[in-house]
Design a protein around this motif. Structure first.
Motif, PDB file in Angstrom:
ATOM      1  N   ASN A  93       0.828  -1.206   0.000  1.00 48.93           N
ATOM      2  CA  ASN A  93       0.000   0.000   0.000  1.00 48.93           C
ATOM      3  C   ASN A  93       0.863   1.256   0.000  1.00 48.93           C
ATOM      4  OD1 ASN A  93      -2.692   1.067   0.197  1.00 48.93           O
ATOM      5  ND2 ASN A  93      -2.211   1.684   2.293  1.00 48.93           N
TER       6      ASN A  93
ATOM      7  N   ALA B  77       1.832   3.679  -3.642  1.00 45.12           N
ATOM      8  CA  ALA B  77       1.373   5.063  -3.674  1.00 45.12           C
ATOM      9  C   ALA B  77       2.460   5.960  -4.265  1.00 45.12           C
ATOM     10  CB  ALA B  77       1.006   5.525  -2.270  1.00 45.12           C
ATOM     11  N   ASN B  78       3.597   5.370  -4.585  1.00 45.04           N
ATOM     12  CA  ASN B  78       4.700   6.101  -5.197  1.00 45.04           C
ATOM     13  C   ASN B  78       4.559   6.090  -6.722  1.00 45.04           C
ATOM     14  OD1 ASN B  78       6.713   6.880  -3.019  1.00 45.04           O
ATOM     15  ND2 ASN B  78       6.196   4.768  -2.479  1.00 45.04           N
ATOM     16  N   PRO B  79       5.331   6.944  -7.381  1.00 45.23           N
ATOM     17  CA  PRO B  79       5.236   6.970  -8.850  1.00 45.23           C
ATOM     18  C   PRO B  79       5.888   5.765  -9.513  1.00 45.23           C
ATOM     19  CG  PRO B  79       6.824   8.593  -8.086  1.00 45.23           C
ATOM     20  CD  PRO B  79       6.169   8.038  -6.875  1.00 45.23           C
ATOM     21  N   ILE B  80       5.323   4.595  -9.272  1.00 39.58           N
ATOM     22  CA  ILE B  80       5.781   3.383  -9.944  1.00 39.58           C
ATOM     23  C   ILE B  80       4.547   2.603 -10.377  1.00 39.58           C
ATOM     24  CG2 ILE B  80       8.060   2.919  -8.962  1.00 39.58           C
ATOM     25  CD1 ILE B  80       6.651   1.404  -6.745  1.00 39.58           C
ATOM     26  N   THR B  81       4.748   1.770 -11.395  1.00 42.34           N
ATOM     27  CA  THR B  81       3.612   0.970 -11.849  1.00 42.34           C
ATOM     28  C   THR B  81       3.635  -0.383 -11.149  1.00 42.34           C
ATOM     29  OG1 THR B  81       4.902   0.014 -13.629  1.00 42.34           O
ATOM     30  CG2 THR B  81       3.675   2.003 -14.146  1.00 42.34           C
ATOM     31  N   ARG B  82       2.521  -1.052 -11.203  1.00 41.91           N
ATOM     32  CA  ARG B  82       2.461  -2.396 -10.626  1.00 41.91           C
ATOM     33  C   ARG B  82       3.359  -3.339 -11.405  1.00 41.91           C
ATOM     34  NH1 ARG B  82      -3.731  -3.354  -8.724  1.00 41.91           N
ATOM     35  NH2 ARG B  82      -4.066  -1.265  -7.880  1.00 41.91           N
TER      36      ARG B  82
ATOM     37  N   ASP C   3      -7.436  -5.221  -6.705  1.00 41.68           N
ATOM     38  CA  ASP C   3      -7.239  -4.261  -5.623  1.00 41.68           C
ATOM     39  C   ASP C   3      -6.027  -4.657  -4.789  1.00 41.68           C
ATOM     40  OD1 ASP C   3      -9.533  -3.074  -6.474  1.00 41.68           O
ATOM     41  OD2 ASP C   3     -10.796  -3.775  -4.816  1.00 41.68           O
ATOM     42  N   ILE C   4      -5.337  -3.656  -4.284  1.00 41.46           N
ATOM     43  CA  ILE C   4      -4.211  -3.917  -3.394  1.00 41.46           C
ATOM     44  C   ILE C   4      -4.739  -3.983  -1.955  1.00 41.46           C
ATOM     45  CG2 ILE C   4      -2.006  -2.999  -2.521  1.00 41.46           C
ATOM     46  CD1 ILE C   4      -1.966  -3.928  -5.450  1.00 41.46           C
TER      47      ILE C   4
ATOM     48  N   LYS D 229     -17.725   2.020  -4.989  1.00 39.38           N
ATOM     49  CA  LYS D 229     -16.885   0.844  -4.767  1.00 39.38           C
ATOM     50  C   LYS D 229     -17.586  -0.131  -3.842  1.00 39.38           C
ATOM     51  CE  LYS D 229     -13.216  -1.798  -4.628  1.00 39.38           C
ATOM     52  NZ  LYS D 229     -12.781  -2.537  -5.828  1.00 39.38           N
TER      53      LYS D 229
ATOM     54  N   TYR E 120     -16.969  -3.971  -2.132  1.00 37.58           N
ATOM     55  CA  TYR E 120     -16.075  -5.113  -1.946  1.00 37.58           C
ATOM     56  C   TYR E 120     -16.968  -6.337  -1.888  1.00 37.58           C
ATOM     57  CZ  TYR E 120     -12.912  -1.443  -0.317  1.00 37.58           C
ATOM     58  OH  TYR E 120     -12.144  -0.314  -0.223  1.00 37.58           O
TER      59      TYR E 120
ATOM     60  N   ARG F 168      -7.992   5.582  -1.493  1.00 37.78           N
ATOM     61  CA  ARG F 168      -7.256   4.520  -2.181  1.00 37.78           C
ATOM     62  C   ARG F 168      -7.704   4.374  -3.638  1.00 37.78           C
ATOM     63  NH1 ARG F 168      -7.123  -0.710  -0.088  1.00 37.78           N
ATOM     64  NH2 ARG F 168      -4.892  -0.885  -0.473  1.00 37.78           N
TER      65      ARG F 168
ATOM     66  N   LEU G  98      -5.871   7.056  -5.550  1.00 39.58           N
ATOM     67  CA  LEU G  98      -4.467   6.679  -5.748  1.00 39.58           C
ATOM     68  C   LEU G  98      -4.301   5.454  -6.641  1.00 39.58           C
ATOM     69  CD1 LEU G  98      -3.278   7.217  -2.097  1.00 39.58           C
ATOM     70  CD2 LEU G  98      -2.364   8.409  -4.081  1.00 39.58           C
ATOM     71  N   ASP G  99      -5.426   4.917  -7.135  1.00 37.81           N
ATOM     72  CA  ASP G  99      -5.407   3.736  -8.003  1.00 37.81           C
ATOM     73  C   ASP G  99      -4.894   2.482  -7.287  1.00 37.81           C
ATOM     74  OD1 ASP G  99      -5.965   2.509 -10.473  1.00 37.81           O
ATOM     75  OD2 ASP G  99      -3.857   2.560 -11.037  1.00 37.81           O
ATOM     76  N   LEU G 100      -4.990   2.470  -5.974  1.00 38.54           N
ATOM     77  CA  LEU G 100      -4.616   1.261  -5.238  1.00 38.54           C
ATOM     78  C   LEU G 100      -5.750   0.251  -5.296  1.00 38.54           C
ATOM     79  CD1 LEU G 100      -2.973   2.974  -2.164  1.00 38.54           C
ATOM     80  CD2 LEU G 100      -1.793   1.546  -3.832  1.00 38.54           C
ATOM     81  N   ILE G 101      -6.960   0.767  -5.392  1.00 32.98           N
ATOM     82  CA  ILE G 101      -8.106  -0.102  -5.630  1.00 32.98           C
ATOM     83  C   ILE G 101      -8.887   0.459  -6.818  1.00 32.98           C
ATOM     84  CG2 ILE G 101      -8.344  -0.988  -3.285  1.00 32.98           C
ATOM     85  CD1 ILE G 101     -10.423   1.104  -2.748  1.00 32.98           C
ATOM     86  N   ARG G 102      -9.661  -0.397  -7.428  1.00 34.71           N
ATOM     87  CA  ARG G 102     -10.352  -0.003  -8.659  1.00 34.71           C
ATOM     88  C   ARG G 102     -11.834   0.170  -8.389  1.00 34.71           C
ATOM     89  NH1 ARG G 102      -6.037  -2.169 -11.656  1.00 34.71           N
ATOM     90  NH2 ARG G 102      -4.377  -0.830 -10.952  1.00 34.71           N
TER      91      ARG G 102
ATOM     92  N   GLU H 120       0.881   6.579 -12.594  1.00 45.32           N
ATOM     93  CA  GLU H 120       2.300   6.734 -12.300  1.00 45.32           C
ATOM     94  C   GLU H 120       2.709   8.211 -12.309  1.00 45.32           C
ATOM     95  OE1 GLU H 120       4.815   4.779 -15.105  1.00 45.32           O
ATOM     96  OE2 GLU H 120       6.605   4.972 -13.840  1.00 45.32           O
TER      97      GLU H 120
ATOM     98  N   ARG I 175       1.091  10.191  -9.365  1.00 47.40           N
ATOM     99  CA  ARG I 175       1.672   9.946  -8.037  1.00 47.40           C
ATOM    100  C   ARG I 175       3.046  10.589  -7.876  1.00 47.40           C
ATOM    101  NH1 ARG I 175      -0.844   4.878  -9.064  1.00 47.40           N
ATOM    102  NH2 ARG I 175       1.148   3.984  -9.653  1.00 47.40           N
ATOM    103  N   GLU I 176       3.633  10.998  -8.981  1.00 46.86           N
ATOM    104  CA  GLU I 176       4.875  11.780  -8.942  1.00 46.86           C
ATOM    105  C   GLU I 176       4.712  13.014  -8.053  1.00 46.86           C
ATOM    106  OE1 GLU I 176       8.511  11.414 -10.033  1.00 46.86           O
ATOM    107  OE2 GLU I 176       7.351  10.626 -11.710  1.00 46.86           O
TER     108      GLU I 176
ATOM    109  N   TYR J  61       1.469  10.875   0.228  1.00 43.39           N
ATOM    110  CA  TYR J  61       0.341  10.123   0.799  1.00 43.39           C
ATOM    111  C   TYR J  61       0.707   9.572   2.172  1.00 43.39           C
ATOM    112  CZ  TYR J  61      -2.609   5.888   1.340  1.00 43.39           C
ATOM    113  OH  TYR J  61      -3.440   4.885   1.806  1.00 43.39           O
TER     114      TYR J  61
ATOM    115  N   PRO K  44      -0.924   6.897   4.630  1.00 46.74           N
ATOM    116  CA  PRO K  44      -2.019   5.937   4.764  1.00 46.74           C
ATOM    117  C   PRO K  44      -2.687   6.032   6.133  1.00 46.74           C
ATOM    118  CG  PRO K  44       0.048   4.845   4.154  1.00 46.74           C
ATOM    119  CD  PRO K  44       0.382   6.240   4.560  1.00 46.74           C
TER     120      PRO K  44
ATOM    121  N   GLU L  95      -3.857   3.443   7.859  1.00 46.10           N
ATOM    122  CA  GLU L  95      -3.205   2.447   8.696  1.00 46.10           C
ATOM    123  C   GLU L  95      -1.806   2.277   8.172  1.00 46.10           C
ATOM    124  OE1 GLU L  95      -5.053  -1.333   9.641  1.00 46.10           O
ATOM    125  OE2 GLU L  95      -6.954  -0.248   9.822  1.00 46.10           O
TER     126      GLU L  95
END
Lengths: 264, 308
Positions: free
Chosen positions: A106, A110-115, A261-262, B13, B15, B49, B52-56, B74, B77-78, B82, B84, B86
């Motif tokens: 998580n 959140a950094n500028p990197i792709t999965r 989802d992460i 969203k 779940y 989230r 931030l594209d951590l979840i869709r 990408e 997020r540059e 963030y 979190p 938790e």
């Protein structure tokens, strides 16, 4: 070691890797030295090997009095794969879904990197880790067989090690793929281990049970020939199958990881 | 008003069958500090989230800096810092190592600024994370969010674990960021934090956005519980008809009441008598929600706010 995700992942596992390397070194040297102590009295073991089932489980019938036969009787068909598969599977699961379940992906993603980058780095770390273990395996066999005056070429040992490393990486990639698809650590380790065991049994039992023979090519172990490599050299077809498996599993995992989802 | 920095449209969203967020639409403009207020489990973290594209998302879309949150994640997020909700960090790494690792993945980290942040927040950068208390970990989390001076700060429950002194320092950091032209999206379940920091606030409850308000309007509507201790009992009826004062209860020398909006009338009336102590209770979020629900009418009551 903090320059990128791959190096960081290897750093996380540096102690694990070190202890595995120490363990496998001791095992290999001890195994070779055993050859000198029982060289004179192999009749009992050779007799045991006449039992078809034991022969199958221990990688086929060979004269244990030869270095190839000795190494190919237990170390290469059974212990080697066990070590490499368990190592790669646990490496893959703890550094990927294991970290995800702790909420670490998580923060990372959140950094500028792709999965894709993350998955590639996790794969590379697992592959490099397994390769390092392979190096320890080869070196300790070189040392062990030299100490035991076993007449065996270092190149043959390298070939069989290479094959073992690929087998390990294949299972590690399977774990990554299942983790990429499901995000669940238990599924990754559980399914990979079960597939490993079933695959091993299918391959070795088909020596004995002729009905299983047609299914043998389904088993991953069919493409890892263990002691046979020492006698006949590498089969490039086998290597290609293992490599193809790695590539396919890598892309399946990547596809899954990019879609889901992460976890927190 | 400039282009929205964050824009969220009908974001939904689920779940599986569980509700995350439902049909959210709002936008955050450049340079503002936007508060995202709601009780735990309301869907604040889910919203963040998704941005931030951590979840869709199940449905709907989010844009940041005018770009698609998923497709251009990408690049987006540059420029995002963030924190979190938790926070998990690597147990066997120190604060410095953690920050170095994250700085290698990002760009534009100013190490003088990192040192300054470390000092101001009194962060312990040399201990392993495993040995830090949650408050001290939170400080490392804050430093990594601020360290490359991102144009957008997304902070999920930033004050959790911080002692009051550090909270004040954090408020200052946000104030400075705002002066720098940075934008902040701050989620919290604590009304005073949002009141203190934000220009505007979005209120979320059970996955739905109940209202988006200017902070002053929100404050004007907040119902505060006050308790005033007098040296001797004041006449109760003097307080009952004051503007904005409700539910007046007098027990011996203690007056309890609820006040909406300005306290001016009440304070002036109380000053006529000898005041021993004034206790102000934190406004209850549920009461605020209830107010919005009442204004929304019958349909909104179906959710059944349980304001015990």
């Amino acid at each position: 070691m903090l320059n990128n995700i791959m190096l960081k992942t290897l750093r996380d596992k540096r102690k694990t890797l070190l202890w595995w390397a120490v363990g496998i070194t001791l095992l290999d040297i001890w195994y070779s030295l055993m050859f000198t102590s029982i060289e004179g009295d192999l009749s009992g073991i050779n007799q045991m090997m006449e039992n078809e089932l034991i022969k199958g489980l221990l990688g086929g019938a060979h004269n244990l009095a030869t270095p190839e036969g000795w190494l190919g009787a237990e170390l290469l068909p059974l212990l080697g794969p066990l070590v490499f598969i368990v190592f790669a599977v646990s490496f893959a699961s703890s550094t990927f879904t294991g970290q995800e379940e702790k909420g670490l992906l998580n923060v990372l993603l959140a950094n500028p990197i792709t999965r894709t980058t993350v998955f590639l780095h996790k794969f590379s770390a697992m592959a490099l880790g397994t390769l390092s273990l392979g190096l320890a395996f080869w070196l300790s066999n070189v040392i062990g067989t030299s100490l035991a005056n076993m007449d065996i070429s270092f190149l043959s040992l390298a070939e069989v090690t290479f094959s073992l490393v690929l087998l390990g990486i294949l299972f590690g990639t399977l774990t990554l793929a299942l983790g990429g698809l499901t995000g669940n650590r238990g599924v990754g380790t559980g399914a990979s281990s079960s597939i490993g065991v079933v695959s091993y049994l299918l391959n070795s039992m088909s020596e004995v049970i002729s009905g299983l023979k047609p299914f043998r090519p389904v088993s991953v172990f069919h493409y890892y020939r263990g002691g046979e490599i020492l006698r006949n050299g590498l089969s490039w077809f086998d290597i290609l199958v293992l490599l193809a498996g790695i590539v396919v599993l890598f892309f399946i995992g990547l596809y899954g990881f990019n879609r889901r989802d992460i976890g927190v | 008003m400039s282009e929205p920095l964050i824009e969220v449209e009908e974001l939904t969203k689920y779940y599986g069958k569980h509700r995350g967020i439902i049909d959210l639409s709002f936008s955050v403009s450049e340079g503002e500090v936007f508060g995202y207020l709601g009780p735990n489990g309301a869907g604040k973290t889910t919203t963040i989230r998704t941005i931030l594209d951590l979840i869709r998302p199940t449905d709907g879309k989010a844009w940041v800096f005018g770009r698609d949150a998923h497709l251009d994640g990408e690049e987006i997020r540059e420029n995002i810092g963030y924190l979190p909700g938790e926070l998990s960090l690597f147990d066997d790494m120190t604060g410095v190592e953690t920050l170095k690792y994250l700085a290698n993945i990002r760009s534009g980290v100013d190490w003088d600024f990192v040192d300054e942040l470390g000092e101001r927040l009194q962060a312990d950068l040399d201990q392993d994370m495993a040995e830090l208390s949650s408050g001290n970990k939170q400080k490392i989390g804050l430093i990594q969010a601020f360290m490359n001076r991102p144009s957008l700060l997304i902070l999920d429950e930033p004050t959790s674990g911080l002692d009051p002194l550090m909270q004040q320092e954090f408020f200052k950091l946000i104030e400075e960021a705002r002066k720098n032209g940075q934008t902040a999206f701050v989620s919290s379940h604590i009304l005073p934090v949002v009141e203190r920091l934000c220009n505007r606030v979005g209120i979320i409850r059970e996955g739905k956005l109940v209202a988006v308000e200017e902070i002053d309007d929100l404050k004007a509507g907040v119902l505060r519980s006050l308790e005033i201790h007098f040296a001797g009992a004041p006449p109760r009826e003097r307080f009952e008809n004051l503007l904005g004062v409700e539910e007046v209860v007098l027990e011996e020398n203690r007056l309890r009441c609820k006040v909406v909006g300005e306290l001016d009338d009440l304070v002036k009336e109380a000053a006529r008598y000898e005041v021993v102590n004034v206790i102000s209770h934190e406004p209850n979020l549920e009461e605020i929600f209830l107010k919005y629900y009442e204004s929304e009418g019958q349909e909104a009551m179906e959710g059944g706010p349980n304001n015990a």
